[in-house]
Design a protein around this motif. Structure first.
Motif, PDB file in Angstrom:
ATOM      1  N   ALA A  60       0.829  -1.206   0.000  1.00 51.65           N
ATOM      2  CA  ALA A  60       0.000   0.000   0.000  1.00 51.65           C
ATOM      3  C   ALA A  60       0.861   1.252   0.000  1.00 51.65           C
ATOM      4  O   ALA A  60       0.531   2.251  -0.664  1.00 51.65           O
ATOM      5  N   CYS A  61       1.983   1.231   0.704  1.00 52.88           N
ATOM      6  CA  CYS A  61       2.898   2.381   0.692  1.00 52.88           C
ATOM      7  C   CYS A  61       3.436   2.631  -0.707  1.00 52.88           C
ATOM      8  O   CYS A  61       3.484   3.779  -1.174  1.00 52.88           O
ATOM      9  N   PHE A  73      -0.099   7.480   2.057  1.00 50.46           N
ATOM     10  CA  PHE A  73       1.230   6.875   2.171  1.00 50.46           C
ATOM     11  C   PHE A  73       1.707   6.906   3.627  1.00 50.46           C
ATOM     12  O   PHE A  73       2.182   5.899   4.163  1.00 50.46           O
ATOM     13  N   PHE A  74       1.595   8.054   4.285  1.00 48.69           N
ATOM     14  CA  PHE A  74       2.031   8.157   5.668  1.00 48.69           C
ATOM     15  C   PHE A  74       1.135   7.348   6.605  1.00 48.69           C
ATOM     16  O   PHE A  74       1.594   6.857   7.649  1.00 48.69           O
ATOM     17  N   LEU A  75      -0.148   7.207   6.244  1.00 43.31           N
ATOM     18  CA  LEU A  75      -1.044   6.385   7.048  1.00 43.31           C
ATOM     19  C   LEU A  75      -0.588   4.922   7.044  1.00 43.31           C
ATOM     20  O   LEU A  75      -0.472   4.281   8.112  1.00 43.31           O
ATOM     21  N   PHE A  80       2.697   0.206   9.015  1.00 42.07           N
ATOM     22  CA  PHE A  80       3.872  -0.641   8.804  1.00 42.07           C
ATOM     23  C   PHE A  80       4.807  -0.589  10.018  1.00 42.07           C
ATOM     24  O   PHE A  80       5.308  -1.616  10.495  1.00 42.07           O
ATOM     25  N   PHE A  81       5.020   0.628  10.525  1.00 45.37           N
ATOM     26  CA  PHE A  81       5.873   0.799  11.700  1.00 45.37           C
ATOM     27  C   PHE A  81       5.252   0.133  12.917  1.00 45.37           C
ATOM     28  O   PHE A  81       5.952  -0.478  13.742  1.00 45.37           O
ATOM     29  N   ALA A  82       3.928   0.216  13.046  1.00 40.77           N
ATOM     30  CA  ALA A  82       3.258  -0.389  14.203  1.00 40.77           C
ATOM     31  C   ALA A  82       3.380  -1.912  14.171  1.00 40.77           C
ATOM     32  O   ALA A  82       3.601  -2.542  15.217  1.00 40.77           O
ATOM     33  N   PHE A  83       3.244  -2.508  12.987  1.00 34.84           N
ATOM     34  CA  PHE A  83       3.376  -3.966  12.894  1.00 34.84           C
ATOM     35  C   PHE A  83       4.819  -4.423  13.093  1.00 34.84           C
ATOM     36  O   PHE A  83       5.053  -5.566  13.508  1.00 34.84           O
ATOM     37  N   SER A  84       5.782  -3.553  12.796  1.00 31.22           N
ATOM     38  CA  SER A  84       7.178  -3.951  12.925  1.00 31.22           C
ATOM     39  C   SER A  84       7.594  -4.122  14.382  1.00 31.22           C
ATOM     40  O   SER A  84       8.545  -4.856  14.671  1.00 31.22           O
ATOM     41  N   ILE A  85       6.891  -3.456  15.305  1.00 28.59           N
ATOM     42  CA  ILE A  85       7.250  -3.567  16.722  1.00 28.59           C
ATOM     43  C   ILE A  85       6.987  -4.982  17.247  1.00 28.59           C
ATOM     44  O   ILE A  85       7.899  -5.628  17.779  1.00 28.59           O
ATOM     45  N   PRO A  86       5.756  -5.512  17.117  1.00 28.71           N
ATOM     46  CA  PRO A  86       5.580  -6.908  17.573  1.00 28.71           C
ATOM     47  C   PRO A  86       6.368  -7.898  16.736  1.00 28.71           C
ATOM     48  O   PRO A  86       6.781  -8.948  17.252  1.00 28.71           O
ATOM     49  N   ALA A  87       6.612  -7.585  15.443  1.00 30.23           N
ATOM     50  CA  ALA A  87       7.399  -8.497  14.618  1.00 30.23           C
ATOM     51  C   ALA A  87       8.818  -8.635  15.150  1.00 30.23           C
ATOM     52  O   ALA A  87       9.408  -9.726  15.121  1.00 30.23           O
ATOM     53  N   SER A  88       9.386  -7.536  15.658  1.00 30.41           N
ATOM     54  CA  SER A  88      10.730  -7.597  16.224  1.00 30.41           C
ATOM     55  C   SER A  88      10.768  -8.486  17.458  1.00 30.41           C
ATOM     56  O   SER A  88      11.695  -9.281  17.649  1.00 30.41           O
ATOM     57  N   PHE A  89       9.742  -8.360  18.309  1.00 32.42           N
ATOM     58  CA  PHE A  89       9.671  -9.214  19.493  1.00 32.42           C
ATOM     59  C   PHE A  89       9.504 -10.678  19.099  1.00 32.42           C
ATOM     60  O   PHE A  89      10.099 -11.578  19.708  1.00 32.42           O
ATOM     61  N   VAL A  90       8.677 -10.939  18.085  1.00 35.21           N
ATOM     62  CA  VAL A  90       8.426 -12.322  17.663  1.00 35.21           C
ATOM     63  C   VAL A  90       9.691 -12.943  17.084  1.00 35.21           C
ATOM     64  O   VAL A  90      10.043 -14.089  17.405  1.00 35.21           O
ATOM     65  N   ASN A  91      10.401 -12.216  16.225  1.00 33.56           N
ATOM     66  CA  ASN A  91      11.623 -12.748  15.627  1.00 33.56           C
ATOM     67  C   ASN A  91      12.674 -13.052  16.690  1.00 33.56           C
ATOM     68  O   ASN A  91      13.340 -14.095  16.648  1.00 33.56           O
ATOM     69  N   SER A  92      12.833 -12.149  17.648  1.00 34.75           N
ATOM     70  CA  SER A  92      13.784 -12.394  18.727  1.00 34.75           C
ATOM     71  C   SER A  92      13.313 -13.529  19.628  1.00 34.75           C
ATOM     72  O   SER A  92      14.115 -14.340  20.111  1.00 34.75           O
TER      73      SER A  92
END
Length: 313
Positions: A60-61, A73-75, A80-92
């Motif tokens: 979408a971006c 685009f900014f929305l 995208f940034f919000a989903f990246s936070i839990p994704a970082s925790f999940v990957n670690s």
């Protein structure tokens, strides 16, 4: 014929042996190990879902950026940034739980082997009467390597299965099932080709570990019999030096041969899996766009292209 029987194969015997060892590692459904495996399964499922959502926002971006719809685009960039936070925790968390599973499996296997090894003077029979070689390596390093390998096996088999199931549904909306079938057929064909030309890596690794154990065992023998060697020196020290250098030469020659065979295999892997798959994937990307009608907007095409690229990586 004798060497052919020693080849390691993924057959009924392999799964029977693996199931017996796995029963030692996970003795019950309500044990700590079972809970760790279940938790890692939840993390693997969460990672696949988050990857699907991130690919949607990334597409979408790209689509809104091409059409210069900067507000949207900014929305989507914020999402995208919000989903990246839990994704970082999940990957670690996946790496953390994989290590916890490895440690738990190693503890279970080591304690089980210790109980069997120290039962009924088995340690004496194995070391003196039978003369089993590299007992210390079998009980320590081999157990550690096996625990690490089996903990990775769950991660490397369950996640691709989840990705195929979840991503196939998402990709069907733009690519269709026929295009995905063509792409998956290529992957299956490449896997069969690589399997046919690959050297017996498991047997090579086992032989290399055996040579490494013999080399270490030769050093242990010098330490344990240092008094006798010193009494007969010279030429005791020079003789033991020749023996140590002989074990070292065998180990290094076999390691060099293994490295060269892996080098040849990696060439095929890089060409067929990385670059060949990229060509086939680009063709798979292009098919939906070629088959679409002219009223499809550039925004939608860019969005689908970026999302499909993310999911098929």
């Amino acid at each position: 014929k004798a060497s052919a029987k020693k080849n390691v194969a993924v057959d009924a015997v392999f799964f029977a042996r693996l199931s017996k060892i796995f029963a030692v590692c996970v003795p019950g459904l309500f044990t700590k190990e079972a809970m760790l495996i279940a938790a890692q399964g939840v993390l693997l499922f969460s990672r696949s879902v988050l990857t699907d959502l991130i690919s949607l926002e990334e597409g979408a971006c790209g689509g809104n950026l091409i059409n210069q719809k900067m507000d949207r685009f900014f929305l989507h960039l914020t999402k995208f940034f919000a989903f990246s936070i839990p994704a970082s925790f999940v990957n670690s968390g996946l790496k953390f739980f994989q290590k916890l599973i490895e440690v738990s499996f190693r503890e279970r296997l080591s304690k089980h082997l210790h109980s069997r090894f120290m039962e009924g003077r088995c340690y004496y029979q194995a070391s003196v009467m039978v003369g089993m070689s590299n007992i210390d390596q079998r009980l320590t390093e081999d157990v550690e390597n096996f625990a690490a390998s089996i903990s990775e096996l769950y991660n490397h088999t369950f996640k691709p299965l989840l990705d195929v199931i979840l991503f196939t549904r998402s990709l069907s909306q733009s690519m269709g099932y026929k295009t995905q079938f063509f792409l998956y057929s290529y992957y299956v064909g490449v896997a069969l080709v690589l399997k046919s030309i690959s050297p017996p890596l498991s047997r090579m690794h086992a032989e290399e570990m055996g040579l490494s154990g013999n080399f270490r065992g030769a050093h242990h023998r010098v330490i344990n019999h240092s008094e006798e060697i010193a009494y007969n020196d010279p030429p005791g020290g020079s003789t033991e030096q020749l023996i140590l250098n002989g074990h070292l030469s065998k180990l290094l020659r076999y390691t060099s041969l293994n490295s060269f065979q892996k080098f040849l295999q990696q060439i095929a892997d890089q060409f067929l899996v990385k670059y060949g798959a990229s060509v086939v994937a680009l063709l798979a990307y292009a098919v939906p766009f070629v088959m679409q009608t002219n009223d499809t907007s550039r925004e939608r095409r860019a969005k689908q292209y970026i999302r499909n690229m993310r999911l098929l990586q």
